[in-house]
Design an enzyme around this catalytic site. Sequence first.
Site, PDB file in Angstrom:
ATOM      1  N   HIS A 146      -3.471  -1.809  23.873  1.00 30.30           N
ATOM      2  CA  HIS A 146      -2.892  -0.491  24.163  1.00 30.30           C
ATOM      3  C   HIS A 146      -3.957   0.602  24.299  1.00 30.30           C
ATOM      4  O   HIS A 146      -3.642   1.699  24.767  1.00 30.30           O
ATOM      5  CB  HIS A 146      -1.924  -0.067  23.055  1.00 30.30           C
ATOM      6  N   ASP A 186       1.691 -10.794  23.859  1.00 26.31           N
ATOM      7  CA  ASP A 186       2.166  -9.843  22.861  1.00 26.31           C
ATOM      8  C   ASP A 186       3.526  -9.307  23.311  1.00 26.31           C
ATOM      9  O   ASP A 186       3.786  -9.196  24.514  1.00 26.31           O
ATOM     10  CB  ASP A 186       1.155  -8.702  22.737  1.00 26.31           C
ATOM     11  N   HIS A 188       4.658  -6.417  23.297  1.00 27.20           N
ATOM     12  CA  HIS A 188       4.539  -5.115  23.966  1.00 27.20           C
ATOM     13  C   HIS A 188       3.670  -5.236  25.215  1.00 27.20           C
ATOM     14  O   HIS A 188       2.742  -6.038  25.257  1.00 27.20           O
ATOM     15  CB  HIS A 188       3.928  -4.078  23.022  1.00 27.20           C
ATOM     16  N   ASP A 279       3.805 -10.884  17.805  1.00 24.31           N
ATOM     17  CA  ASP A 279       4.957 -10.083  17.395  1.00 24.31           C
ATOM     18  C   ASP A 279       6.214 -10.433  18.180  1.00 24.31           C
ATOM     19  O   ASP A 279       7.265  -9.827  17.965  1.00 24.31           O
ATOM     20  CB  ASP A 279       4.659  -8.579  17.489  1.00 24.31           C
TER      21      ASP A 279
END
Length: 646
Positions: A146, A186, A188, A279
């Site tokens: 990110h 991931d 996200h 996650d």
Amino acid sequence: MEVKSGEGRTIKRRVGLLYDERMCKHNIPDGDYHPENPNRIKAIWNKLQAAGIPQRCVVLNAKEAKDKNLLSVHTENHVNLIKNISSKQFDSRRDRIASKLNSIYLNEGSSEAAYLAAGSVIEVAERVAEGELNSAFAIVRPPGHHAEPDEAMGFCLYNNVAVAASFLLNERPELGINKILIVDWDVHHGNSTQKMFWKDPRVLFFSVHRHEFGTFYPANDDGFYTMIGEGPGLGYNINVPWENGRCGDADYLAVWDHILLPVAKDFGPDIIIISAGFDAAAGDPLGGCRVTPYGYSVMLKKLMDFAQGKIVLALEGGYNLGSISNSVLACMNVLLEDKPVAGSSEAYPFESTWRVIQAVRKNLSAFWPTLADELPTKLTSLKAPPAHMISNSDSEDEDTQVETLEAVLQVALSKLKVDDGHAELGTATPWRSELSKVDVFYASFGSNMWKSRFLCYIEGGRVEGMQKPCSGSKDRNPPKEILWKTFPHRLFFGRDSSHTWGPGGVAFLNPECDCRHKAYLCLYRITLEQFNDVLLQENVYSDDVSSPLFDTNDLNSVANKKAVSLEALKNGWYHNVVYLGKEHGIPILTMTCSLSAVGKFKSGEFPLRAPAPAYTNTLIKGLVEGKQLSEEEAKAYIHEASTKRL
């Protein structure tokens, strides 16, 4: 792992493993709790040690990245900030700087950890590219995907994977790494990695993630499947955006088989770097998906057919210590042994998964002809029940998530009546008719104080800020009456995140009466049938059941006991139905946590957390539109409830 040489000799596969406890120095100030904390990598390392994995690997030392490595993808101002943020000159303003960034904390150990994380991924990538190692896993933190070119974001300080990829392409051209496949699994979207290679055809960036039409973190349109790169990089950016949570092994493996693997075959990467966030694993408190260690191991195994097995995994997210440790162990076993992975996946993908896969294939078919063919209906007709039939809960406990899922599936599947290949919901259950004749006041102290939000539980749908829609009640008639009252109970906010609102605390009401406190509650006059549907959506799942959770006997009982804890919802956060008196002779009920849970909040076993802005806004709207408080008064009320000692 053993492989055959060209001469038929058996050669032991060399697998690198990197872990350095200095990366644990990056921690939230004042010892508070945060999901991205040092225990993540400690738990992984302890799990691998217990399984004897390090003894079978080439264990590498961490190295700090050089500024020139970081500057290949980050701006000079950003590198200078992270480089110096842990120095004494920033002591007085470090927290203030962090507060202005998106989901970031900083402390005296952040600089060193950030440099070690980025440098360590460079170290393992270089060793694999040189041929010294066949593959490697870098257990690093803080994560990276990110971190924007010009600022930290989403727990990430530097983009570790992007730094390593740029290093191989631009600083070590003699290694012959001309094409890199970056796979980001991931949960996200890897927003930063996408931006850094947006126009670069040397990097094929692939991200599969929860998106939900731009409402799931990082909550924008960058992760949509129409974002495919630009200029020479057009077609080299692939996003697979889930429309819902609860995606599991079957969904991910369908994407592998019908998008990633065909494209990877045509692309022909020289090395693969995986942004290995875990996650999306079953039980993760932030991800809300259901990938198992078996699923991760199969995804990795399938990628080992490319680039002569030159694969580097770099840890990204993953916040359930058990699932992240088990998943990493499963991946290490694949790297080391290259043998069939134990396990099976008999489930089918969601209908929404097939829909997304087909949209991605169509959008990219001009760049990757291997995706041009339509998938056969015989294949896409194999699908699981919709995600909302599996779970629609804010309050699924991460330790019991898988157990709850199995119970929900049994109920959901038992209601499906198959006729000529079509599934239909079973007929209405008799208890509904009885409870539809009984009225109660449902008293809300949280986001449901806002009428528009509460109607999602009645009519279905969602409001701004919600990560997922509600399925609604079987009886979609609006409340017969709405009024407000105050009660002598303590409002507080806890838990790290919820499936509906994402990161941040949610509201709870201490079930004990305390005249020192005053809580505002909005009372909705609804039927007892509708109250059961709200209970279901708040706690476990959202579809019909064969018997009510809270019937007329419970209604009579709660008036005497003052509270009834529902055993069927014991894993939910709001399983305790509390009696608050009567209005116009009609019982007033609310749902909150148990007294034992309040004790755990007080002791720190359960985290106390302030609500996130999106959730806070629903409370403010409820209080203001309900004409109870001004906007400033509402903000002060929420602030006091979230900061005052419990």
